[in-house]
Scaffold this motif. Structure first.
Motif, short mmCIF file in Angstrom:
data_model
loop_
_atom_site.label_atom_id
_atom_site.label_comp_id
_atom_site.label_asym_id
_atom_site.label_seq_id
_atom_site.Cartn_x
_atom_site.Cartn_y
_atom_site.Cartn_z
N ILE A 66 0.85 -1.20 0.00
CA ILE A 66 0.00 0.00 0.00
C ILE A 66 0.88 1.24 0.00
CG2 ILE A 66 -1.72 1.29 1.30
CD1 ILE A 66 -2.87 -1.34 2.28
N GLY A 67 1.74 1.36 0.99
CA GLY A 67 2.71 2.45 1.04
C GLY A 67 3.92 1.97 1.78
N THR A 68 5.02 1.78 1.11
CA THR A 68 6.17 1.12 1.73
C THR A 68 7.40 1.23 0.84
OG1 THR A 68 6.89 -1.00 2.68
CG2 THR A 68 5.65 -1.10 0.66
N GLU A 69 8.51 0.64 1.28
CA GLU A 69 9.72 0.54 0.46
C GLU A 69 10.22 -0.89 0.51
OE1 GLU A 69 14.27 2.33 -0.07
OE2 GLU A 69 12.95 3.15 1.48
N PHE A 70 10.52 -1.43 -0.67
CA PHE A 70 11.00 -2.80 -0.73
C PHE A 70 11.86 -2.99 -1.97
CE2 PHE A 70 6.93 -2.50 -2.79
CZ PHE A 70 7.01 -3.29 -3.93
N LEU A 83 11.94 -6.49 2.47
CA LEU A 83 11.15 -5.37 2.97
C LEU A 83 12.04 -4.39 3.72
CD1 LEU A 83 8.43 -3.99 3.34
CD2 LEU A 83 8.09 -5.37 5.41
N ILE A 84 12.02 -3.14 3.29
CA ILE A 84 12.85 -2.10 3.90
C ILE A 84 12.04 -1.26 4.88
CG2 ILE A 84 14.25 -0.04 3.40
CD1 ILE A 84 14.85 -1.33 0.66
N GLU A 85 10.78 -1.00 4.54
CA GLU A 85 9.92 -0.18 5.39
C GLU A 85 8.46 -0.51 5.11
OE1 GLU A 85 8.77 4.51 5.45
OE2 GLU A 85 10.91 4.05 5.51
N GLY A 86 7.61 -0.51 6.15
CA GLY A 86 6.18 -0.76 5.95
C GLY A 86 5.86 -2.24 6.00
N SER A 87 4.99 -2.70 5.10
CA SER A 87 4.62 -4.11 5.06
C SER A 87 4.24 -4.49 3.63
CB SER A 87 3.44 -4.40 6.00
OG SER A 87 2.29 -3.67 5.61
N ILE A 88 4.49 -5.75 3.29
CA ILE A 88 4.15 -6.25 1.96
C ILE A 88 3.66 -7.68 2.07
CG2 ILE A 88 5.70 -4.78 0.61
CD1 ILE A 88 7.69 -7.10 0.53
N LYS A 89 2.94 -8.10 1.04
CA LYS A 89 2.47 -9.47 0.92
C LYS A 89 3.02 -10.04 -0.38
CE LYS A 89 -1.73 -10.08 -0.48
NZ LYS A 89 -3.21 -10.07 -0.50
N LEU A 117 5.75 -10.19 5.10
CA LEU A 117 7.09 -9.87 5.55
C LEU A 117 7.09 -8.73 6.57
CD1 LEU A 117 9.38 -10.00 2.37
CD2 LEU A 117 8.57 -11.87 3.84
N SER A 118 8.03 -8.80 7.48
CA SER A 118 8.30 -7.71 8.41
C SER A 118 9.55 -6.98 7.93
CB SER A 118 8.51 -8.25 9.83
OG SER A 118 7.37 -8.96 10.28
N VAL A 119 9.80 -5.79 8.49
CA VAL A 119 10.97 -5.00 8.10
C VAL A 119 12.24 -5.81 8.33
CG1 VAL A 119 12.30 -2.92 8.61
CG2 VAL A 119 9.80 -2.81 8.54
N GLU A 120 13.14 -5.78 7.35
CA GLU A 120 14.42 -6.49 7.33
C GLU A 120 14.26 -7.97 6.96
OE1 GLU A 120 16.47 -5.86 10.99
OE2 GLU A 120 16.94 -3.76 10.54
N ASP A 121 13.04 -8.41 6.67
CA ASP A 121 12.85 -9.78 6.18
C ASP A 121 13.20 -9.87 4.71
OD1 ASP A 121 12.00 -10.79 8.57
OD2 ASP A 121 9.87 -10.92 8.03
N GLN A 122 13.84 -10.96 4.33
CA GLN A 122 14.10 -11.24 2.91
C GLN A 122 13.50 -12.61 2.58
OE1 GLN A 122 18.11 -12.36 1.04
NE2 GLN A 122 17.79 -10.30 0.22
N PHE A 123 12.60 -12.59 1.60
CA PHE A 123 12.00 -13.82 1.08
C PHE A 123 12.86 -14.31 -0.07
CE2 PHE A 123 9.40 -15.89 -2.15
CZ PHE A 123 8.70 -16.83 -1.42
N VAL A 124 13.31 -15.56 0.00
CA VAL A 124 14.16 -16.14 -1.04
C VAL A 124 13.50 -17.41 -1.55
CG1 VAL A 124 16.42 -17.07 -1.62
CG2 VAL A 124 16.23 -15.20 0.04
N PHE A 125 13.30 -17.47 -2.88
CA PHE A 125 12.73 -18.66 -3.51
C PHE A 125 13.77 -19.29 -4.41
CE2 PHE A 125 10.46 -20.81 -6.98
CZ PHE A 125 9.62 -21.65 -6.26
N ASN A 126 14.06 -20.57 -4.14
CA ASN A 126 15.02 -21.32 -4.94
C ASN A 126 14.29 -21.90 -6.14
OD1 ASN A 126 16.68 -23.48 -6.00
ND2 ASN A 126 17.88 -23.40 -4.11
N LYS A 127 14.62 -21.43 -7.35
CA LYS A 127 13.92 -21.86 -8.55
C LYS A 127 14.17 -23.33 -8.89
CE LYS A 127 14.30 -17.23 -10.58
NZ LYS A 127 14.85 -16.43 -11.71
N GLU A 128 15.33 -23.83 -8.50
CA GLU A 128 15.67 -25.21 -8.84
C GLU A 128 14.93 -26.21 -7.96
OE1 GLU A 128 19.62 -28.11 -9.18
OE2 GLU A 128 19.85 -25.94 -9.01
N THR A 129 14.84 -25.90 -6.65
CA THR A 129 14.23 -26.83 -5.70
C THR A 129 12.79 -26.46 -5.35
OG1 THR A 129 15.04 -25.59 -3.78
CG2 THR A 129 16.49 -27.28 -4.70
N SER A 130 12.35 -25.27 -5.79
CA SER A 130 11.00 -24.77 -5.48
C SER A 130 10.76 -24.66 -3.97
CB SER A 130 9.92 -25.66 -6.12
OG SER A 130 9.99 -25.58 -7.52
#
Length: 322
Positions: free
Chosen positions: A184-188, A203-209, A221-234
């Motif tokens: 909605i309003g954030t930085e990522f 996520l740098i600031e705010g919230s995202i889905k 995600l919460s601030v400072e969270d990094q979501f990582v998806f491995n394309k090879e292993t799913s």
């Protein structure tokens, strides 16, 4: 389908020698004849090994984009979003095929604005709603001309930082292959290069889905969270990260954390416009931090001093690792 695969390969070969075939390729690829067969052929090239290397694609795309404006309006028709990633990775030469990104929700033709960050360049874009996007080297960003009126959906192939103006009535959505990030309003920060082994959102600031559009699963995600998806292993993970490292590219710096030679080389290709031939068997992971706009020669010298099984020879815009 084979004849469409061969057609794409043949046309790609022709464009290596002459840019005059690009328009013909574009016209053939987007006309309304046998669209399903063409899309299936592109996905086949995306999923199977083929003779078009990423090195060739990046170099060809850079050459092609140097002859056109970094931002232009394009007419769109209905195509599958996933084809953007297929084309970007396999046939980056024909960036014009970003016309494929439009999803099936559009029933009529729509004008889109496309932005491309050339090799070694970072672009700053102010969207119609006031949001600011900074795109990393060799990234593709496409959004509708009426962005912000009825929707704020944007399409990314590459890496970008988003500073989103708050609008609770119109969510801001960033779509990449198999993923959609809603804010909605954030930085990522989103990293979605087609040839990378991982998709990352931080996520740098705010919230995202984050939504995996294939599995219909969602992650908050919460601030400072990094979501990582491995394309090879799913498989995926969510971990806390140092935001300064994630945004280092915006300052012209290079930061690698737990990164293999293979992964580092991809970043160097995009930043310096050099083609790498990597014959090293080293699969160890390394941490490096290079200052702003460090020359490639310095980066390679440090890597050679630190890494096992890493020697290099730089010949103009080609680097051999052995």
């Amino acid at each position: 389908m084979n004849r469409y695969i061969n057609k794409i390969l043949d046309l790609f070969k022709a464009t290596r020698k002459s840019a005059t075939n690009i328009d013909d390729f574009h016209e053939w690829l987007i006309n309304d004849e046998q669209t399903q067969e063409k899309e299936e052929a592109l996905f086949h090239l995306w999923n199977e090994p083929n003779e078009i290397s990423q090195n060739e694609s990046v170099k060809a795309l850079s050459s092609f984009k140097s002859h056109i404006k970094p931002q232009k309006r394009i007419k769109q028709r209905k195509f599958n979003l996933g084809v953007l990633s297929a084309v970007a990775a396999v046939l980056a030469l024909v960036f014009i095929t970003s016309i494929y990104i439009v999803t099936n929700q559009y029933e009529s033709e729509v004008n889109y604005i496309e932005n491309y960050s050339q090799v070694g360049k970072v672009n700053t874009i102010k969207l119609p709603d006031g949001s600011i996007v900074e795109t990393n080297s060799s990234s593709i960003l496409v959004y509708p001309e009426d962005f912000g009126r009825k929707n704020r959906t944007i399409y990314l192939s590459g890496e970008a930082n988003f500073q989103v103006v708050k609008d609770e009535k119109v969510p801001f959505i960033v779509k990449s292959k198999n993923f959609a990030v809603t804010a909605i309003g954030t930085e990522f920060n989103v990293s979605s290069y087609p040839d990378d082994d991982f998709y990352k959102t931080t996520l740098i600031e705010g919230s995202i889905k984050i939504k995996n559009t294939e599995e219909e699963t969602e992650y908050l995600l919460s601030v400072e969270d990094q979501f990582v998806f491995n394309k090879e292993t799913s498989t995926h993970s969510i971990e806390k990260v140092i935001l300064e490292d994630v945004t280092a590219w915006q300052r012209g710096e290079l930061v690698f954390q737990g990164t293999t030679i293979k992964e580092i080389v991809k970043v160097l290709e995009r930043k310096y416009g050099v083609i790498f031939h990597n014959n090293s068997t080293n699969t160890d992971v390394y941490n490096f931090r290079f200052q702003k706009d460090a020359p490639l020669s310095k980066v390679l010298e440090v890597m050679e001093n630190v890494m096992d099984d890493f020697k290099y020879k730089l010949v103009e815009d080609i680097c051999y690792i052995y």
